[in-house]
Scaffold this motif. Structure first.
Motif, PDB file in Angstrom:
ATOM      1  N   ARG A  25     -49.285  18.213  69.508  1.00  0.00           N
ATOM      2  CA  ARG A  25     -50.078  17.011  69.740  1.00  0.00           C
ATOM      3  C   ARG A  25     -50.271  16.752  71.230  1.00  0.00           C
ATOM      4  O   ARG A  25     -51.356  16.389  71.669  1.00  0.00           O
ATOM      5  N   VAL A  26     -49.225  16.963  72.010  1.00  0.00           N
ATOM      6  CA  VAL A  26     -49.337  16.770  73.458  1.00  0.00           C
ATOM      7  C   VAL A  26     -50.370  17.741  74.037  1.00  0.00           C
ATOM      8  O   VAL A  26     -51.221  17.355  74.854  1.00  0.00           O
ATOM      9  N   LEU A  27     -50.311  18.982  73.610  1.00  0.00           N
ATOM     10  CA  LEU A  27     -51.282  19.972  74.086  1.00  0.00           C
ATOM     11  C   LEU A  27     -52.701  19.597  73.680  1.00  0.00           C
ATOM     12  O   LEU A  27     -53.645  19.724  74.472  1.00  0.00           O
ATOM     13  N   ILE A  28     -52.849  19.139  72.445  1.00  0.00           N
ATOM     14  CA  ILE A  28     -54.185  18.779  71.966  1.00  0.00           C
ATOM     15  C   ILE A  28     -54.705  17.550  72.703  1.00  0.00           C
ATOM     16  O   ILE A  28     -55.874  17.506  73.110  1.00  0.00           O
ATOM     17  N   GLU A  29     -53.851  16.537  72.894  1.00  0.00           N
ATOM     18  CA  GLU A  29     -54.309  15.323  73.561  1.00  0.00           C
ATOM     19  C   GLU A  29     -54.702  15.567  75.012  1.00  0.00           C
ATOM     20  O   GLU A  29     -55.633  14.946  75.516  1.00  0.00           O
ATOM     21  N   THR A  30     -54.002  16.481  75.685  1.00  0.00           N
ATOM     22  CA  THR A  30     -54.349  16.750  77.086  1.00  0.00           C
ATOM     23  C   THR A  30     -55.617  17.589  77.206  1.00  0.00           C
ATOM     24  O   THR A  30     -56.271  17.564  78.247  1.00  0.00           O
ATOM     25  N   ASN A  31     -55.957  18.323  76.164  1.00  0.00           N
ATOM     26  CA  ASN A  31     -57.145  19.186  76.193  1.00  0.00           C
ATOM     27  C   ASN A  31     -58.103  18.842  75.057  1.00  0.00           C
ATOM     28  O   ASN A  31     -58.742  19.718  74.487  1.00  0.00           O
ATOM     29  N   LEU A  32     -58.207  17.583  74.733  1.00  0.00           N
ATOM     30  CA  LEU A  32     -58.955  17.145  73.562  1.00  0.00           C
ATOM     31  C   LEU A  32     -60.438  17.487  73.652  1.00  0.00           C
ATOM     32  O   LEU A  32     -61.031  17.935  72.668  1.00  0.00           O
ATOM     33  N   LEU A  33     -61.032  17.295  74.796  1.00  0.00           N
ATOM     34  CA  LEU A  33     -62.469  17.558  74.920  1.00  0.00           C
ATOM     35  C   LEU A  33     -62.804  19.029  74.675  1.00  0.00           C
ATOM     36  O   LEU A  33     -63.763  19.342  73.982  1.00  0.00           O
ATOM     37  N   LYS A  34     -62.010  19.910  75.248  1.00  0.00           N
ATOM     38  CA  LYS A  34     -62.266  21.341  75.070  1.00  0.00           C
ATOM     39  C   LYS A  34     -62.000  21.774  73.630  1.00  0.00           C
ATOM     40  O   LYS A  34     -62.780  22.496  73.029  1.00  0.00           O
ATOM     41  N   LEU A  35     -60.862  21.333  73.076  1.00  0.00           N
ATOM     42  CA  LEU A  35     -60.480  21.776  71.737  1.00  0.00           C
ATOM     43  C   LEU A  35     -61.347  21.186  70.637  1.00  0.00           C
ATOM     44  O   LEU A  35     -61.399  21.733  69.540  1.00  0.00           O
ATOM     45  N   SER A  36     -62.033  20.092  70.912  1.00  0.00           N
ATOM     46  CA  SER A  36     -62.904  19.520  69.891  1.00  0.00           C
ATOM     47  C   SER A  36     -64.271  20.198  69.848  1.00  0.00           C
ATOM     48  O   SER A  36     -65.057  19.932  68.942  1.00  0.00           O
ATOM     49  N   GLU A  37     -64.546  21.067  70.798  1.00  0.00           N
ATOM     50  CA  GLU A  37     -65.780  21.850  70.739  1.00  0.00           C
ATOM     51  C   GLU A  37     -65.677  22.846  69.591  1.00  0.00           C
ATOM     52  O   GLU A  37     -64.606  23.384  69.306  1.00  0.00           O
ATOM     53  N   ALA A  38     -66.793  23.091  68.926  1.00  0.00           N
ATOM     54  CA  ALA A  38     -66.804  23.901  67.705  1.00  0.00           C
ATOM     55  C   ALA A  38     -66.276  25.321  67.929  1.00  0.00           C
ATOM     56  O   ALA A  38     -65.524  25.840  67.102  1.00  0.00           O
ATOM     57  N   LYS A  39     -66.640  25.945  69.046  1.00  0.00           N
ATOM     58  CA  LYS A  39     -66.223  27.333  69.258  1.00  0.00           C
ATOM     59  C   LYS A  39     -64.713  27.459  69.448  1.00  0.00           C
ATOM     60  O   LYS A  39     -64.127  28.485  69.098  1.00  0.00           O
ATOM     61  N   TYR A  40     -64.062  26.431  69.996  1.00  0.00           N
ATOM     62  CA  TYR A  40     -62.610  26.469  70.159  1.00  0.00           C
ATOM     63  C   TYR A  40     -61.894  25.891  68.943  1.00  0.00           C
ATOM     64  O   TYR A  40     -60.795  26.316  68.603  1.00  0.00           O
ATOM     65  N   TYR A  41     -62.526  24.922  68.301  1.00  0.00           N
ATOM     66  CA  TYR A  41     -61.941  24.306  67.108  1.00  0.00           C
ATOM     67  C   TYR A  41     -61.737  25.347  66.003  1.00  0.00           C
ATOM     68  O   TYR A  41     -60.734  25.317  65.304  1.00  0.00           O
ATOM     69  N   ARG A  42     -62.675  26.275  65.871  1.00  0.00           N
ATOM     70  CA  ARG A  42     -62.580  27.333  64.849  1.00  0.00           C
ATOM     71  C   ARG A  42     -61.372  28.229  65.055  1.00  0.00           C
ATOM     72  O   ARG A  42     -60.858  28.816  64.114  1.00  0.00           O
ATOM     73  N   LEU A  43     -60.920  28.364  66.293  1.00  0.00           N
ATOM     74  CA  LEU A  43     -59.807  29.253  66.595  1.00  0.00           C
ATOM     75  C   LEU A  43     -58.443  28.641  66.296  1.00  0.00           C
ATOM     76  O   LEU A  43     -57.435  29.345  66.311  1.00  0.00           O
ATOM     77  N   LEU A  44     -58.408  27.348  66.028  1.00  0.00           N
ATOM     78  CA  LEU A  44     -57.143  26.695  65.682  1.00  0.00           C
ATOM     79  C   LEU A  44     -56.777  27.019  64.231  1.00  0.00           C
ATOM     80  O   LEU A  44     -57.652  27.189  63.383  1.00  0.00           O
ATOM     81  N   ASN A  45     -55.474  27.083  63.960  1.00  0.00           N
ATOM     82  CA  ASN A  45     -55.058  27.288  62.571  1.00  0.00           C
ATOM     83  C   ASN A  45     -55.246  25.994  61.788  1.00  0.00           C
ATOM     84  O   ASN A  45     -55.624  24.969  62.335  1.00  0.00           O
ATOM     85  N   THR A  46     -54.976  26.030  60.485  1.00  0.00           N
ATOM     86  CA  THR A  46     -55.235  24.879  59.630  1.00  0.00           C
ATOM     87  C   THR A  46     -54.470  23.642  60.073  1.00  0.00           C
ATOM     88  O   THR A  46     -55.026  22.536  60.113  1.00  0.00           O
ATOM     89  N   SER A  47     -53.203  23.803  60.416  1.00  0.00           N
ATOM     90  CA  SER A  47     -52.410  22.653  60.857  1.00  0.00           C
ATOM     91  C   SER A  47     -52.956  22.077  62.156  1.00  0.00           C
ATOM     92  O   SER A  47     -52.973  20.855  62.349  1.00  0.00           O
ATOM     93  N   GLY A  48     -53.394  22.920  63.048  1.00  0.00           N
ATOM     94  CA  GLY A  48     -53.976  22.461  64.303  1.00  0.00           C
ATOM     95  C   GLY A  48     -55.264  21.690  64.077  1.00  0.00           C
ATOM     96  O   GLY A  48     -55.517  20.681  64.738  1.00  0.00           O
TER      97      GLY A  48
END
Length: 132
Positions: A25-48
């Protein structure tokens, strides 16, 4: 994909696999804008993905300001008790410090029927008497 975001995605996926959701959660919150982009969001596992959806759903800034504190909940409980016991003097003393609290719309469901009736008749519930 930049090396930095690839490292972050790897760390998030690893933390989720190890059930270390606090670190993820800490990693996601600090990089929320990047990780919420579709191309990076797809690379996360189901729990992520579930975790990022949860963070985005709870990131509403208005929601944080409307949360009731423990002291607010205790005050509401005391107001309910005073109204049930018909202890008007203690109710008035409590309302001196908690008048704004009683006006909040999220507090009305927490009041018992005695409290709603007494506060309404006292005029403490400002939105109760609407002119049509």
């Amino acid at each position: 994909m930049s090396g930095n975001i690839a490292t972050i995605i790897t760390k998030v996926n690893k933390a989720c696999d190890e059930l270390d959701f606090v670190s993820a959660r800490v990693l996601i919150e600090t990089n929320l804008l990047k990780l919420s982009e579709a191309k990076y969001y797809r690379l996360l596992n189901t729990s992520g993905r579930v975790l990022i959806k949860h963070i985005l759903a709870n990131s509403n800034p208005q929601q944080d300001s409307t949360k009731l504190s423990r002291t607010d909940l205790l005050t509401i409980q005391k107001i309910n008790e005073y109204c049930s016991d018909f202890d008007i003097s203690m109710l008035k003393r409590t309302l001196k410090n908690a008048f704004e609290l009683v006006q909040r719309p999220d507090v009305h469901p927490l009041l018992n029927s005695d409290a709603k009736t007494i506060l309404n008749n006292m005029g403490a519930l400002l939105g109760a008497h609407k002119v049509h």
